[in-house]
Scaffold this motif. Structure first.
Motif, mmCIF file in Angstrom:
data_model
loop_
_atom_site.group_PDB
_atom_site.id
_atom_site.type_symbol
_atom_site.label_atom_id
_atom_site.label_comp_id
_atom_site.label_asym_id
_atom_site.label_seq_id
_atom_site.Cartn_x
_atom_site.Cartn_y
_atom_site.Cartn_z
ATOM 1 N N GLY A 50 -4.631 2.431 -11.830
ATOM 2 C CA GLY A 50 -3.772 2.525 -10.651
ATOM 3 C C GLY A 50 -4.277 1.704 -9.480
ATOM 4 N N LEU A 57 4.973 5.238 -6.258
ATOM 5 C CA LEU A 57 4.556 4.248 -5.263
ATOM 6 C C LEU A 57 5.315 2.950 -5.441
ATOM 7 C CD1 LEU A 57 2.725 3.201 -3.005
ATOM 8 C CD2 LEU A 57 0.977 2.728 -4.740
ATOM 9 N N ARG A 58 5.410 2.481 -6.672
ATOM 10 C CA ARG A 58 6.137 1.230 -6.927
ATOM 11 C C ARG A 58 7.618 1.387 -6.593
ATOM 12 N NH1 ARG A 58 3.396 -2.549 -9.970
ATOM 13 N NH2 ARG A 58 5.352 -3.440 -10.693
ATOM 14 N N THR A 75 -2.084 10.310 -11.857
ATOM 15 C CA THR A 75 -2.240 8.958 -11.316
ATOM 16 C C THR A 75 -1.107 8.051 -11.766
ATOM 17 O OG1 THR A 75 -4.652 9.199 -11.279
ATOM 18 C CG2 THR A 75 -3.771 6.966 -11.216
ATOM 19 N N VAL A 76 -0.766 8.124 -13.041
ATOM 20 C CA VAL A 76 0.338 7.307 -13.562
ATOM 21 C C VAL A 76 1.654 7.710 -12.887
ATOM 22 C CG1 VAL A 76 1.691 6.760 -15.614
ATOM 23 C CG2 VAL A 76 -0.809 6.918 -15.768
ATOM 24 N N SER A 87 -4.322 3.973 2.081
ATOM 25 C CA SER A 87 -4.102 5.148 1.240
ATOM 26 C C SER A 87 -3.123 6.111 1.899
ATOM 27 C CB SER A 87 -5.428 5.861 0.959
ATOM 28 O OG SER A 87 -6.298 5.036 0.208
ATOM 29 N N PHE A 128 0.256 4.690 1.365
ATOM 30 C CA PHE A 128 0.678 4.887 -0.021
ATOM 31 C C PHE A 128 1.171 6.307 -0.247
ATOM 32 C CE2 PHE A 128 -2.100 1.335 -2.048
ATOM 33 C CZ PHE A 128 -1.281 0.385 -1.457
ATOM 34 N N SER A 185 1.710 6.496 -9.318
ATOM 35 C CA SER A 185 1.838 5.033 -9.276
ATOM 36 C C SER A 185 3.282 4.610 -9.472
ATOM 37 C CB SER A 185 0.947 4.400 -10.348
ATOM 38 O OG SER A 185 -0.415 4.606 -10.066
ATOM 39 N N THR A 218 -2.331 -1.559 -9.011
ATOM 40 C CA THR A 218 -1.109 -1.407 -8.221
ATOM 41 C C THR A 218 -1.432 -1.307 -6.737
ATOM 42 O OG1 THR A 218 0.028 -0.294 -10.041
ATOM 43 C CG2 THR A 218 0.918 0.051 -7.846
ATOM 44 N N SER A 219 -2.471 -0.514 -6.418
ATOM 45 C CA SER A 219 -2.855 -0.347 -5.013
ATOM 46 C C SER A 219 -3.266 -1.672 -4.388
ATOM 47 C CB SER A 219 -4.007 0.651 -4.910
ATOM 48 O OG SER A 219 -3.639 1.910 -5.418
ATOM 49 N N SER A 271 -7.592 5.936 -15.630
ATOM 50 C CA SER A 271 -6.861 6.324 -14.423
ATOM 51 C C SER A 271 -7.067 5.337 -13.286
ATOM 52 C CB SER A 271 -7.292 7.721 -13.971
ATOM 53 O OG SER A 271 -8.631 7.720 -13.548
#
Length: 535
Positions: free
Chosen positions: A451, A76-77, A69-70, A277, A280, A73, A454-455, A448
């Motif tokens: 995240g 994603l960023r 997840t990290v 999603s 993403f 993320s 961020t989403s 977790s």
């Protein structure tokens, strides 16, 4: 280079000409579903008969999920920032600068580049098609270098033909060429769907537009768009720039990021979460281009399509299959270039909540049917000795791991992780490990879920302008909707993914399901306001 074996056009095991080949292909069709069900069954069995081992597996898997997840993320960023940067860039100015450099090197001008835009449609409303064509007209790239092909399905009936003719009368003189094709129904060997329609359309474009005009194939980039696609003003400029600067432009596809926001304000919360999603995931994949495959609306060289005889016509997932077909056809020498640039599409919305839920599930199951590419790819790797072994190993693992994760991860995290406590022996149930397992799992999962912050943040940045009549407080629900994520990735992720793999495992092949398009409110062309929101 340029393998011509029959397997390159295979849609299922029965398409392989040899008995041994069919048996091998069929075994590979069983593999993804078998792995998923073996995992699920293994957790049940070990929870009953080896609860300690099952508990340690659950803890290890939860830790793995936390790090994953990290990791995702971060990607994603990174992808989000790159998309912002590309939306702020004047790509026509970049082309002018590139033009000066190319002319100095004797490489010609970007003005010699043509874009062929394929728009296959079925029974979508006139407003949806008009919205997309208006966006193409609003693009900065010269329209006298654009050819548009509107691909009608004969089986859609006279209403679809009427829409096509109406659009022809409105747009025919606004591009270099505008062509309407009618894909006949029930052609032997074809599956009714996007792939067969767009292949019929592009073959007609080649015969009627390109060859008579004498345009060199390597100077044409083809964009195959889902019919609800709305492109931002510089889409064809950034596409041309990346084509002209790619290390191997004729061995590359070009992938934008699908942003499902055309009708996002009329979508219920769970449909919004599923739609965003998807955006993403594609954004994260752009920052990992070595794993990127074509999806939905994409672009690629016309020359490569001609050499491969265009898209496959006998399967559902032609958008991703064309990449895997290219990879095998060119002996591993093919890739996808990320554009870090959005194209706007529709979220899955229907007139009622229940119908929306059904449609979202069916769409996710159709996307999950992309698992049909796993046996195709593995079989092709076994048959093509010219592809480097490391490249075969890399893609094989990533594809199997990706579909295995799709079908199992959410179930393990949110449901099956409690089984050792529920099914273990009385002796285990009274142990310290059984006491701490739910608490440890809950703590790891809580970490977790960070995240989600961020989403929630990025999802609000992706929203188009708030329509008149929608209260400001709706933004609060756009943030709180992410609490539904555990349910959406299970009900509209793992379960349809597992169903698709199970269908393939038992040879219950799927047909192409056309996602109905529905917009509650009239959507005006808003590409420029969207661009301002990003800057």
């Amino acid at each position: 280079m340029g393998a011509t074996s029959a397997y390159l056009r295979a849609g299922r095991a029965s398409d392989i000409p040899t008995r041994g080949g069919r048996a091998l292909y069929r075994a590979l069709e069983v593999l993804p579903g078998a792995l998923a069900w073996a995992t699920i069954a293994g957790i049940f069995i070990s929870s009953r008969f080896a609860p300690v081992a099952a508990s340690f597996f659950v803890i290890a898997f939860d830790v793995y999920w936390l790090f994953k997840t990290v990791f995702l993320s971060i990607h994603l960023r990174a992808g989000f920032r790159k998309m912002q940067e590309h939306l702020r860039t004047d790509w026509m100015a970049r082309l002018e600068t590139l033009d000066t450099r190319h002319q100095a090197l004797g490489l010609g001008s970007w003005r010699d580049m043509y874009h062929l835009i394929i728009l296959p449609f079925y029974r979508e409303p006139y407003d949806v098609l008009r919205h997309g064509l208006d966006a193409i007209i609003a693009n900065s790239y010269p329209k006298d270098r654009m050819m548009v092909v509107l691909g009608v399905e004969e089986r859609a009936g006279p209403d679809a033909n009427g829409i096509a003719e109406r659009l022809r009368s409105e747009f025919e003189g606004k591009f270099f060429k505008f062509l309407v094709t009618v894909h006949p129904r029930d052609i032997p060997g074809e599956l009714a769907g996007k792939g067969s329609n767009e292949t019929y359309a592009i073959r007609n474009a080649k015969a009627e537009l390109i060859d008579p005009a004498g345009i060199p194939y390597e100077r044409i980039v083809v964009s195959s768009f889902d019919i609800d696609t709305v492109v931002p003003p510089d889409y064809f400029a950034i596409l041309t720039y990346h084509y002209l600067t790619a290390p191997k432009p004729l061995r590359s596809s070009y992938q934008p990021i699908p942003v499902y926001s055309n009708n996002i304000w009329s979508a219920p919360a769970f449909a919004r979460v599923v739609a965003v999603s998807g955006t993403f995931w594609q954004t994260m994949q752009q920052s990992r281009p070595e794993r990127l495959a074509t999806f939905s609306s994409h672009s690629m060289p016309f020359k490569a399509l001609v050499e491969m005889d265009f898209w496959p016509v006998n399967l559902v997932s032609e958008d991703s299959r064309i990449f895997w077909q290219s990879l095998l056809f060119y002996d591993g020498d093919y890739r996808v270039v990320p554009l870090y640039y959005p194209v706007y599409m529709d979220a899955n919305v229907a007139p009622s909540l229940w119908q929306t839920a059904k449609n979202v599930y069916k769409q996710q199951r159709r996307w999950g049917w992309g698992v049909e590419n796993v046996p195709y790819l593995l079989f092709g790797f076994l048959k093509n000795p010219r592809i480097p072994f490391r490249r075969k190993l890399y893609f094989s693992f990533n594809q199997l791991d990706g579909f295995w994760s799709w079908a199992t991860n959410a179930l393990i995290i949110f449901f099956l992780g409690w089984l050792p406590v529920l099914m273990g022996s009385n002796e285990f149930s009274s142990s310290l490990l059984a006491y701490n397992l739910p608490r440890l799992t809950r703590w790891i999962m809580t970490l977790s879920m960070v995240g989600l912050i961020t989403s929630a943040y990025i999802s609000t940045r992706l929203l188009p302008s708030r329509p008149t009549g929608k209260p400001v407080r709706i933004y609060l629900w756009m943030v709180l909707q992410w609490l539904l994520l555990p349910l959406t990735i299970t009900i509209f992720g793992a379960i349809p993914g597992l169903e698709a793999q199970t269908r393939l495992m038992f040879g219950r092949y799927m047909g192409f399901w056309v996602t109905p398009k529905y917009r509650e409110e009239s959507v005006a062309l808003k590409t420029q306001p969207r661009l301002k929101e990003w800057t």
